[in-house]
Design an enzyme around this catalytic site. Structure first.
Site, PDB file in Angstrom:
ATOM      1  N   SER A  69       0.943  -1.179   0.271  1.00 24.79           N
ATOM      2  CA  SER A  69       0.167   0.076   0.150  1.00 24.79           C
ATOM      3  C   SER A  69       0.772   1.204   0.051  1.00 24.79           C
ATOM      4  O   SER A  69       0.479   2.187  -0.749  1.00 24.79           O
ATOM      5  CB  SER A  69      -0.828   0.082   1.151  1.00 24.79           C
ATOM      6  OG  SER A  69      -1.843  -1.091   1.245  1.00 24.79           O
ATOM      7  N   HIS A 121       1.460   4.456   4.646  1.00 20.28           N
ATOM      8  CA  HIS A 121       0.894   5.147   3.463  1.00 20.28           C
ATOM      9  C   HIS A 121       1.675   6.741   3.378  1.00 20.28           C
ATOM     10  O   HIS A 121       1.742   7.010   2.174  1.00 20.28           O
ATOM     11  CB  HIS A 121      -0.672   5.302   3.519  1.00 20.28           C
ATOM     12  CG  HIS A 121      -1.107   4.031   3.874  1.00 20.28           C
ATOM     13  ND1 HIS A 121      -2.506   3.788   4.336  1.00 20.28           N
ATOM     14  CD2 HIS A 121      -0.901   2.611   3.458  1.00 20.28           C
ATOM     15  CE1 HIS A 121      -2.954   2.571   4.172  1.00 20.28           C
ATOM     16  NE2 HIS A 121      -1.788   1.858   3.795  1.00 20.28           N
TER      17      HIS A 121
END
Length: 183
Positions: A69, A121
């Site tokens: 991610s 992230h």
């Protein structure tokens, strides 16, 4: 001393659903980024953003670092400088940038769920934005000696290589600092 752990999270996932969402995102967005940046710059963006994500997770989070991610946030982050720096050639760039920022915000909100490492992230996003800024193709319209208009990348390939190497060295220095600070 287990330095492979800086990259292996990019290939591991927390279940079939996690793998499915990341794969779908890579399939949809990754193709567009690869087409725009080219295969080599795309791979550099992916892996360097993933490294930035892992370093951010190491520095700021207690969560396990697992999944691609962070690297995917880096890819979508690299889309912003591509659109911004080529707004003279590409259409609707402001609208597209707003849409990308909305996607980022929604995913960061989803990332507030327990067990999700938003620091990774954000680290990947920052890595993609920075590396994207320095490696983005700079499009130019070419219409000389032909009836057809072409859009070509006018950047020097060496510029992308040097920017990538410099950014990796910077990330390495940051990592060494963080390791020393923890001991």
């Amino acid at each position: 001393g287990e330095y492979w752990r800086l990259i292996t999270p990019l290939f591991l996932h927390g279940g079939i659903l996690h793998l499915g969402f990341n794969s779908y995102f890579l399939y949809i967005v990754g193709q567009q980024i690869e087409r725009a940046y080219g295969r080599t710059r795309f791979l550099a963006l992916y892996f360097v953003s993933g490294l930035a994500a892992t370093i951010a997770s190491f520095a700021l989070s207690r969560a396990d670092s697992i999944g691609a991610s962070g690297a995917l946030f880096g890819l979508i982050g690299a889309w912003i400088p591509l659109l911004y720096r080529n707004q003279h050639v590409l259409a609707n760039t402001r609208r597209q940038i707003r849409s990308i920022i909305q996607v980022i915000a929604i995913n960061l909100l989803i990332g507030l769920t327990p067990g999700i490492d938003n620091w990774a992230h954000l680290g990947g996003l920052a890595g993609g934005l920075v590396l994207g800024w320095f490696t983005t193709p700079r499009y130019a319209i070419r219409d000389q000696y032909t009836d057809h208009v072409r859009i070509e990348d006018s950047t020097e390939p060496l510029q992308a290589v040097l920017a990538t190497v410099a950014f990796v060295i910077l990330l390495g220095a940051l990592l060494l600092y963080l390791i020393q600070a923890r001991t």
